[in-house]
Design a protein around this motif. Structure first.
Motif, PDB file in Angstrom:
ATOM      1  N   TYR A  80      89.256 -38.135 -41.746  1.00  0.00           N
ATOM      2  CA  TYR A  80      89.246 -39.401 -42.465  1.00  0.00           C
ATOM      3  C   TYR A  80      88.626 -39.249 -43.857  1.00  0.00           C
ATOM      4  CZ  TYR A  80      90.305 -41.348 -37.881  1.00  0.00           C
ATOM      5  OH  TYR A  80      90.885 -41.628 -36.677  1.00  0.00           O
ATOM      6  N   ARG A  83      91.140 -37.704 -46.089  1.00  0.00           N
ATOM      7  CA  ARG A  83      92.151 -38.696 -46.465  1.00  0.00           C
ATOM      8  C   ARG A  83      91.612 -39.637 -47.531  1.00  0.00           C
ATOM      9  NH1 ARG A  83      93.868 -39.917 -40.302  1.00  0.00           N
ATOM     10  NH2 ARG A  83      95.502 -38.359 -40.087  1.00  0.00           N
ATOM     11  N   SER A  99     102.475 -37.379 -45.544  1.00  0.00           N
ATOM     12  CA  SER A  99     102.460 -37.116 -44.104  1.00  0.00           C
ATOM     13  C   SER A  99     102.361 -35.629 -43.832  1.00  0.00           C
ATOM     14  CB  SER A  99     103.725 -37.684 -43.453  1.00  0.00           C
ATOM     15  OG  SER A  99     103.785 -39.072 -43.634  1.00  0.00           O
ATOM     16  N   GLU A 102      98.807 -34.449 -44.531  1.00  0.00           N
ATOM     17  CA  GLU A 102      97.889 -34.848 -43.469  1.00  0.00           C
ATOM     18  C   GLU A 102      98.091 -33.992 -42.231  1.00  0.00           C
ATOM     19  OE1 GLU A 102      97.137 -39.567 -44.369  1.00  0.00           O
ATOM     20  OE2 GLU A 102      98.653 -38.962 -42.927  1.00  0.00           O
ATOM     21  N   ARG A 143      99.022 -41.042 -39.047  1.00  0.00           N
ATOM     22  CA  ARG A 143      97.591 -41.281 -39.229  1.00  0.00           C
ATOM     23  C   ARG A 143      96.766 -40.422 -38.272  1.00  0.00           C
ATOM     24  NH1 ARG A 143      96.897 -42.559 -43.853  1.00  0.00           N
ATOM     25  NH2 ARG A 143      94.825 -43.365 -43.349  1.00  0.00           N
TER      26      ARG A 143
END
Length: 253
Positions: A80, A83, A99, A102, A143
């Motif tokens: 997190y 991000r 995406s 991540e 996510r």
């Protein structure tokens, strides 16, 4: 008379010899009993040590479990933070590129040796108009993707670890739409939902529908969400910051 005396003498000698042998046997028996007692004491001490070691092993297992949970939490926090750093750095990446980035971060931070935690959560980055029947929905913004089982480009989750999973999806449709959605495992429909926003009134708004299944899986199984295979849809799928169309799943045992 002489014979009687000789006989008595022989009997006495024999009796003395027997007494001597009995004394030796008694001493030997006492020695064996003493050794047996020593062995029993040693066995008792070993049992005490063994029980103590078992207790220590259980304590270490408990500590290891707690440390694993803490590591999981810290790794999630690291993801997190990375991000957040990306979002604050002003990088204007397209959703697909974001995406992929991540996903790469999670692969580096959470290798396959991480453990039995398997989970994913993804949502659509933009609306989809008139997708047609039997159309696989691609939730392209990842996510969470622990174990990297979900592919945001294809919309397919490939089971990395056998077990029982929960899968849930929510699809939002625009005004004047009619859709039926299926969740499919290895080509077999496991659940379906319907959402209808066709209205004759002047006021028409979007709506959403959610489906959830609990299913056993084997490694390599595939799970996806698609429009109904025979029911022709009408309208469009919505997904924005006011309401997301999303797909998630996690291993429960």
């Amino acid at each position: 008379m002489i014979i009687a005396l000789v006989f008595i003498h022989v009997v006495c000698v024999f009796a003395n010899n027997q007494d001597s042998r009995l004394d030796k046997l008694e001493k030997l028996l006492k020695q064996q009993m003493f050794k047996l007692t020593e062995q029993e004491l040693r066995i008792g001490n070993l049992e005490v040590i063994n029980n103590a070691q078992k207790s220590e092993i259980e304590l270490l297992k408990h500590r290891d479990y707690n440390q694993t949970k803490e590591i999981t939490f810290l790794k999630q926090r690291m993801i997190y933070c990375l991000r957040d750093e990306d979002s604050l750095s002003g990088d204007n990446l397209e959703n697909g590129e974001h995406s992929i980035k991540e996903n790469a971060i999670e692969k580096n931070i959470l290798p396959r040796a991480f453990g039995q935690v398997v989970a994913f959560y993804a949502y659509m980055s933009k609306p989809q108009g008139n997708p047609g029947a039997r159309h696989t929905l691609a939730f392209d913004v990842l996510r969470t993707n622990i174990y990297s089982g979900y592919n945001g480009a294809t919309g397919i989750f490939t089971v990395p670890t056998s077990g029982v999973y929960i899968f849930t999806f929510t699809v939002r449709v625009i005004c004047n739409s009619h859709f039926s959605f299926e969740i499919v495992q290895n080509g077999i429909v496991q659940g379906a939902v319907v959402v209808d926003t066709i209205s004759q009134d002047a006021v028409c708004s979007s709506a959403h529908s959610t489906g959830t299944i609990v299913t056993p899986t084997l490694r390599g199984d595939t799970v996806l969400v698609r429009t109904h295979s025979t029911n022709q849809p009408f309208g469009g799928i919505q997904s924005n910051d006011q309401g997301r169309s999303s797909f998630a799943g996690w291993l429960i045992g």
